[in-house]
Design an enzyme around this catalytic site. Structure first.
Site, PDB file in Angstrom:
ATOM      1  CB  CYS A  96      -0.925   0.004   1.213  1.00 55.00           C
ATOM      2  SG  CYS A  96      -0.024   0.088   2.777  1.00 55.00           S
ATOM      3  CB  CYS A  99      -2.472  -2.352   8.965  1.00 55.80           C
ATOM      4  SG  CYS A  99      -3.547  -2.243   7.519  1.00 55.80           S
TER       5      CYS A  99
END
Ligand code: FES
Length: 172
Positions: free
Chosen positions: A35, A109
């Site tokens: 990302c 994440c």
């Protein structure tokens, strides 16, 4: 709203240990190839009552999503009092555990937080002497103050320009 979403929103609204630590003993930075988000973690050690070297505090900055902020916030609280070995034994799932199980698309994440922690705690390979001789002392990692994550984007030329942050438009 799910319990997970509530916990994430609460952590983002009241992040713990956010910001640069100017007297840190160690700093590590990680980026997510998937990302493009980045996270930096600073760590300060102390000696506990048993004479063990443990993490006194950890702080973070990130150009990351809400989940990365929330995981870093809870992880820095979990790390306090841990030895390096104990901290390195923690997975992204361990570091994000106070939030609850993350959905598969958000597991990276937590791995971003884990990677930044590993970068801060794992010994870096020794620089070959020939390379070390080319590095000016002021450029050496241990003689320079740890820059903030934003400083990392400062232009390297002498134009004096400021880093430009462009926010993505929300998708329709
Ligand atoms: Fe990239 Fe969360 S979406 S760190």
């Amino acid at each position: 709203m799910s319990d997970l979403q509530k916990r994430i929103e609460d952590a983002v609204a009241h992040p713990r240990n956010l910001g640069e630590m100017t007297d840190a003993d160690s700093v590590g930075t990680a980026g997510s190839a998937g990302c493009g988000d980045m996270l930096r973690m600073w760590v300060k050690f102390k000696e506990d009552s048993s004479g063990r070297k443990v993490i006194d505090r950890a702080t973070f900055q990130t150009f990351g999503c809400e989940t990365a902020i929330a995981v870093a916030s809870v992880a820095t609280e979990l790390l306090s009092g841990k030895t390096v070995e104990e901290a390195l034994s923690m997975s992204g799932g361990d570091l994000s555990a106070p939030l609850g199980a993350l959905p598969p698309m958000k597991i990276h994440c937590a791995q971003l937080v884990e990677s930044a922690l590993r970068s801060a705690l794992e010994p870096q390979p020794a620089m070959p002497e020939a390379v070390a001789a080319l590095v000016k002392p002021a450029d050496a990692a241990h003689s320079a103050p740890s820059p903030t994550l934003r400083d990392s984007f400062q232009p390297r030329d002498s134009s004096g320009g400021k880093p430009q942050i462009i926010f993505k438009k929300p998708s329709a």
